[in-house]
Design an enzyme around this catalytic site. Sequence first.
Site: not given
Length: 277
Positions: A156, A169
């Site tokens: 990401s 995350y």
Amino acid sequence: MRRLEGKVAFVTGAARGQGRSHAVRLAEEGADIIAVDLCGPVPSVTCYPPATADDLKQTVAEVEFYGRKIVPVQVDVRDADALNGAVAEGVDVLGRLDIVVANAGILELDPVTSVGADSWRDIIDINLTGVWNTVQAALPHMTSQGSGGSIVLISSTAGLKGLANAAPYTASKHGVVGLMKTLAKELGDYWIRVNTVNPTNVNTDMIQNDRVWGLFQPANPNPTLESAKAAFTSVSVLPTPWVEPVDVSNAVVFLASDEARYITGVSLPVDSGFLIK
């Protein structure tokens, strides 16, 4: 142009969203697919609903539309033994393994002062340990073939930049980038290339929910998709609120193909300029 004719790809988190898109694009380019997904809830994830068995059936139908074979298995990437079994089953049916796309991941949003122990553990276990388990399940098959291959880990932009309200995350996605760099060094002698793709916001259930919309417009008591678009767009250089799953899948296909035969150890952003804004 079927750039992956005769290849077999193993895709995790394949029931919907990015995972389905990766599986379908790889199939469109000629690959057969081993597709796994939990197809069930992770209790600590409350932002968006889980994938289902019906979602995985839809992935099967879309892969088969392109005339490719697919072996679907409901399995949790946290369960290394079950994952090993799923890959072995797929290789037994399809004959080989050339491509790995470690895509399975979850997101929950909380400020650091409110992150619960279960949320931290689940995100790290799925997003990072699950990637490790995925690679470990695949490597015996890939190395024994002696024909090289491509491993693509879906990280990401949060793997390259800190994001507020997403500490576990962000930590997990940074970990994926670090793991990729080590794997690339160790697997080069096998002609196995390892890279990450690092997307910005992608138009899937993970961001299309009122919790995420609310983070982008905290003063709005009733955030909606339409009202959030301007805020999403503001974080990018290119004037778009998000990318589509297929935009990420196109990068995956490139890295899996011989067009990227000398590319390894890199993080490829698909981010509309988010990282340079």
